[in-house]
Design an enzyme around this catalytic site. Structure first.
Site, PDB file in Angstrom:
ATOM      1  CB  THR A 128      -0.785  -0.083   1.362  1.00  0.00           C
ATOM      2  OG1 THR A 128      -1.706  -1.187   1.291  1.00  0.00           O
ATOM      3  CG2 THR A 128      -1.803   1.143   1.310  1.00  0.00           C
ATOM      4  CB  ALA A 132      -1.614   2.682  -4.850  1.00  0.00           C
ATOM      5  N   GLY A 133      -3.831   2.034  -2.868  1.00  0.00           N
ATOM      6  CA  GLY A 133      -4.317   0.778  -1.865  1.00  0.00           C
ATOM      7  C   GLY A 133      -5.161  -0.455  -2.487  1.00  0.00           C
ATOM      8  CB  SER A 134      -8.512  -1.068  -3.522  1.00  0.00           C
ATOM      9  OG  SER A 134      -9.353  -0.467  -2.288  1.00  0.00           O
ATOM     10  CB  ILE A 159       4.238  -1.185   6.446  1.00  0.00           C
ATOM     11  CG1 ILE A 159       3.930  -0.561   4.956  1.00  0.00           C
ATOM     12  CG2 ILE A 159       4.878  -2.511   5.965  1.00  0.00           C
ATOM     13  CD1 ILE A 159       2.925  -1.025   3.818  1.00  0.00           C
ATOM     14  N   PRO A 243      -5.219 -15.481  -2.142  1.00  0.00           N
ATOM     15  CG  PRO A 243      -5.947 -16.920  -3.686  1.00  0.00           C
ATOM     16  CD  PRO A 243      -5.008 -16.028  -3.403  1.00  0.00           C
ATOM     17  CD  GLU A 245      -2.470 -10.805   2.582  1.00  0.00           C
ATOM     18  OE1 GLU A 245      -1.761 -10.891   1.734  1.00  0.00           O
ATOM     19  OE2 GLU A 245      -2.651  -9.761   3.125  1.00  0.00           O
ATOM     20  NE  ARG A 246      -7.702 -10.734  -0.823  1.00  0.00           N
ATOM     21  CZ  ARG A 246      -7.730 -10.406  -1.953  1.00  0.00           C
ATOM     22  NH1 ARG A 246      -8.155 -11.277  -3.138  1.00  0.00           N
ATOM     23  NH2 ARG A 246      -7.494  -9.293  -2.366  1.00  0.00           N
ATOM     24  NE  ARG A 271     -23.025  -5.915  35.761  1.00  0.00           N
ATOM     25  CZ  ARG A 271     -22.804  -5.156  36.610  1.00  0.00           C
ATOM     26  NH1 ARG A 271     -21.842  -5.158  37.649  1.00  0.00           N
ATOM     27  NH2 ARG A 271     -23.428  -3.829  36.514  1.00  0.00           N
TER      28      ARG A 271
HETATM   29  C1  FAD Z   1      -4.337  -1.675  10.512  1.00  0.00           C
HETATM   30  C2  FAD Z   1      -3.819  -1.862   8.860  1.00  0.00           C
HETATM   31  C3  FAD Z   1      -2.881  -2.603   8.527  1.00  0.00           C
HETATM   32  C4  FAD Z   1      -2.390  -2.926   7.427  1.00  0.00           C
HETATM   33  N1  FAD Z   1      -1.550  -3.670   6.947  1.00  0.00           N
HETATM   34  C5  FAD Z   1      -0.871  -3.519   5.565  1.00  0.00           C
HETATM   35  C6  FAD Z   1       0.428  -4.182   5.529  1.00  0.00           C
HETATM   36  O1  FAD Z   1       0.976  -4.939   6.105  1.00  0.00           O
HETATM   37  N2  FAD Z   1       0.654  -4.012   3.966  1.00  0.00           N
HETATM   38  C7  FAD Z   1      -0.005  -3.487   2.894  1.00  0.00           C
HETATM   39  O2  FAD Z   1       0.542  -3.310   1.882  1.00  0.00           O
HETATM   40  N3  FAD Z   1      -0.930  -2.923   3.342  1.00  0.00           N
HETATM   41  C8  FAD Z   1      -1.706  -2.720   4.448  1.00  0.00           C
HETATM   42  N4  FAD Z   1      -2.644  -2.161   4.937  1.00  0.00           N
HETATM   43  C9  FAD Z   1      -3.357  -1.439   4.052  1.00  0.00           C
HETATM   44  C10 FAD Z   1      -4.702  -2.113   3.592  1.00  0.00           C
HETATM   45  O3  FAD Z   1      -4.586  -3.189   2.549  1.00  0.00           O
HETATM   46  C11 FAD Z   1      -5.551  -0.837   2.663  1.00  0.00           C
HETATM   47  O4  FAD Z   1      -5.959   0.141   3.665  1.00  0.00           O
HETATM   48  C12 FAD Z   1      -6.487  -1.430   1.797  1.00  0.00           C
HETATM   49  O5  FAD Z   1      -6.192  -2.282   0.792  1.00  0.00           O
HETATM   50  C13 FAD Z   1      -7.458  -0.521   1.211  1.00  0.00           C
HETATM   51  O6  FAD Z   1      -6.901   0.466   0.370  1.00  0.00           O
HETATM   52  P1  FAD Z   1      -6.929   2.211   0.750  1.00  0.00           P
HETATM   53  O7  FAD Z   1      -7.025   2.353   2.406  1.00  0.00           O
HETATM   54  O8  FAD Z   1      -6.035   3.054   0.183  1.00  0.00           O
HETATM   55  O9  FAD Z   1      -8.501   2.272   0.509  1.00  0.00           O
HETATM   56  P2  FAD Z   1      -9.045   3.031  -0.987  1.00  0.00           P
HETATM   57  O10 FAD Z   1      -8.488   1.903  -1.833  1.00  0.00           O
HETATM   58  O11 FAD Z   1      -8.649   4.205  -1.282  1.00  0.00           O
HETATM   59  O12 FAD Z   1     -10.472   2.484  -0.783  1.00  0.00           O
HETATM   60  C14 FAD Z   1     -11.569   3.353  -0.267  1.00  0.00           C
HETATM   61  C15 FAD Z   1     -12.783   2.903  -0.228  1.00  0.00           C
HETATM   62  O13 FAD Z   1     -13.128   2.395  -1.397  1.00  0.00           O
HETATM   63  C16 FAD Z   1     -13.710   1.321  -1.958  1.00  0.00           C
HETATM   64  N5  FAD Z   1     -13.295   0.810  -3.164  1.00  0.00           N
HETATM   65  C17 FAD Z   1     -12.097   0.789  -3.754  1.00  0.00           C
HETATM   66  N6  FAD Z   1     -12.049   0.344  -4.845  1.00  0.00           N
HETATM   67  C18 FAD Z   1     -13.550  -0.127  -5.061  1.00  0.00           C
HETATM   68  C19 FAD Z   1     -13.937  -0.858  -6.095  1.00  0.00           C
HETATM   69  N7  FAD Z   1     -13.275  -1.111  -7.167  1.00  0.00           N
HETATM   70  N8  FAD Z   1     -15.313  -1.106  -5.959  1.00  0.00           N
HETATM   71  C20 FAD Z   1     -16.212  -0.790  -4.830  1.00  0.00           C
HETATM   72  N9  FAD Z   1     -15.229  -0.152  -3.836  1.00  0.00           N
HETATM   73  C21 FAD Z   1     -14.200   0.276  -3.985  1.00  0.00           C
HETATM   74  C22 FAD Z   1     -13.004   0.472  -0.671  1.00  0.00           C
HETATM   75  O14 FAD Z   1     -13.505  -0.525  -0.424  1.00  0.00           O
HETATM   76  C23 FAD Z   1     -13.106   1.409   0.376  1.00  0.00           C
HETATM   77  O15 FAD Z   1     -14.127   1.368   1.007  1.00  0.00           O
HETATM   78  C24 FAD Z   1      -2.966  -1.891   6.168  1.00  0.00           C
HETATM   79  C25 FAD Z   1      -4.003  -1.343   6.711  1.00  0.00           C
HETATM   80  C26 FAD Z   1      -4.590  -0.930   8.105  1.00  0.00           C
HETATM   81  C27 FAD Z   1      -5.700  -0.130   8.271  1.00  0.00           C
END
Ligand code: FAD
Length: 380
Positions: A128, A132-134, A159, A243, A245-246, A271
């Protein structure tokens, strides 16, 4: 709690192993949970003990330092860790270990796996980024080949194990003209000049795990830090491991729900309100009946996933279905259980409140539940 139900994948050997993991949790995790939550990371000594007992890579062949068991052994570890506050982020080291086992060269396996298995090397996965997350294909971290080195530049966030890791598996673009085919994975030793950890991030829950930003400023690594031998395979490698990890997140969700049910039954029996135990109110009994049914349904669902994982037939759709459905049941169950504790449920002193806060992230990380639904919908 779920009387007369035994998971179909459970064996006598696994039961013994599981008892050993529970003893480890009782001795090394339970007494330290609050301390770890306060300092925001688990002690290295617990990692080393877990390594000594073979809990970090229990399903990796012994020739690479693992314990030579199977996925059932690993599932036993995940269940116990999750039910004990999840502070020890062994899962990240396990995932990185499997990336290397499945996609690394023989030299990479021999170099990293024994150290990961022993707890000497704690791992993190840096996918992440702030932008760039999702959408992982849009990562901006770059790795440019210069002779016998790669030079990595970029920033990562959220991370897990970010403050404590010794090695981080980094996803970076090696070819910006390509989409998925331009992505590669690198194993970066955190002592490499140019690597910098950002601040420990302040979270709503999961306080015992360190979560952090990371910065890569002209980090030069030898070419053999590229996972495998070929550039551009990173995205496919990630997809092949996601898969598992999930599934692991689903396993944790069920273990937490089972513990919540046990704690809540005990508490409501104990209680007394209006002169009778809380469990004697019809509302409490109905809530707990609902929770018990949900927990059993969740257990049987995860057992299907675990069985397929053991058999090597777990597919992306099933893993994603489990991830979103089970983590959502986890959220509901914890919320309903916490309510039966009244104000005490909201106190950090009680495990139920901590479990409730910790659980929220399970619907977000490992690929958000919206992304999991997208994956499942593609199979319709
Ligand atoms: C405590 C914690 C630990 C983590 N550990 C790690 C780690 O070890 N390594 C790592 O790499 N990452 C890690 N992450 C990151 C995590 O994987 C991301 O936060 C997650 O993938 C979502 O990305 P984002 O936060 O950028 O949200 P975004 O991608 O910005 O998403 C925002 C919203 O939009 C929705 N959305 C996005 N795309 C779509 C779509 N195509 N259709 C519908 N809805 C959508 C999402 O579901 C979400 O509700 C961690 C996060 C947390 C909070």
């Amino acid at each position: 709690m779920l009387e007369n139900y035994r998971s179909p994948w459970m064996t006598e050997d696994l039961e013994q192993f599981s008892d050993m993991v529970k003893r480890f949790a009782k001795e090394y995790m339970e007494p330290n949970e609050l301390k770890w939550r306060e300092q925001h990371f688990a002690d290295r000594s617990a990692w080393l003990k877990a390594g000594e007992l073979g809990l970090i890579l229990p399903d990796v062949p012994e020739e690479y330092g693992g314990s030579g068991g199977d996925i059932g052994h690993y599932v036993s570890v995940v269940q116990t860790m999750a039910a004990n506050g999840g502070g020890l982020g062994l899962g990240l080291s396990h995932i990185v270990g499997h990336y290397i086992l499945d996609s690394g060269t023989e030299a990479q396996k021999l170099h990293w796996l024994p150290k990961i298995a022993s707890g000497e090397v704690i791992c993190a996965i840096a996918m992440t980024e702030p932008g760039a997350g999702s959408d992982l294909q849009s990562v901006r971290t770059r790795a440019v080949r210069k002779g016998d080195k790669y030079v990595i530049n970029g920033a990562k966030t959220f991370i897990s194990n970010g403050q404590t890791c010794d090695m981080v598996l980094v996803i970076a673009k090696t070819d910006t003209s390509q989409g998925a085919k331009g992505v590669s994975l690198f194993m970066v030793d955190t002592n490499t000049p140019g690597f910098r950890r950002g601040n420990l991030l302040s979270k709503v829950g999961m306080h015992a795990q360190d979560t952090s930003e990371m910065f890569f400023d002209d980090v030069e690594v030898p070419v053999d830090c590229l996972l495998g031998e070929v550039e551009g395979r990173g995205f496919y490698t990630l997809m092949s491991q996601l898969p598992y990890e999930r599934a692991q997140i689903g396993v944790g969700a069920v273990a937490v729900m089972e513990r919540a049910l046990r704690l809540t039954v005990d508490y409501t029996k104990d209680r007394t309100v209006f002169g009778k135990p809380v469990i004697d109110f019809q509302n409490s009994r109905f809530v707990l009946a609902d929770v018990k049914a949900t927990v059993l349904a969740s257990r049987t669902f995860i057992d299907v996933i675990i069985q397929r994982w053991i058999d090597g037939t777990l597919d992306t759709t099933l893993a994603s279905m489990g991830k979103f459905w089970l983590t959502e049941r986890q959220g509901e169950v914890l919320d309903r259980c916490l309510q039966l504790f009244g104000g005490y449920g909201y106190m950090n002193e009680y495990p139920i409140g901590r479990m409730w806060a910790d659980a929220r992230v399970a619907r977000i990380y490992g690929g958000s539940n919206e992304i999991q639904r997208e994956v499942v919908a593609r199979s319709l």
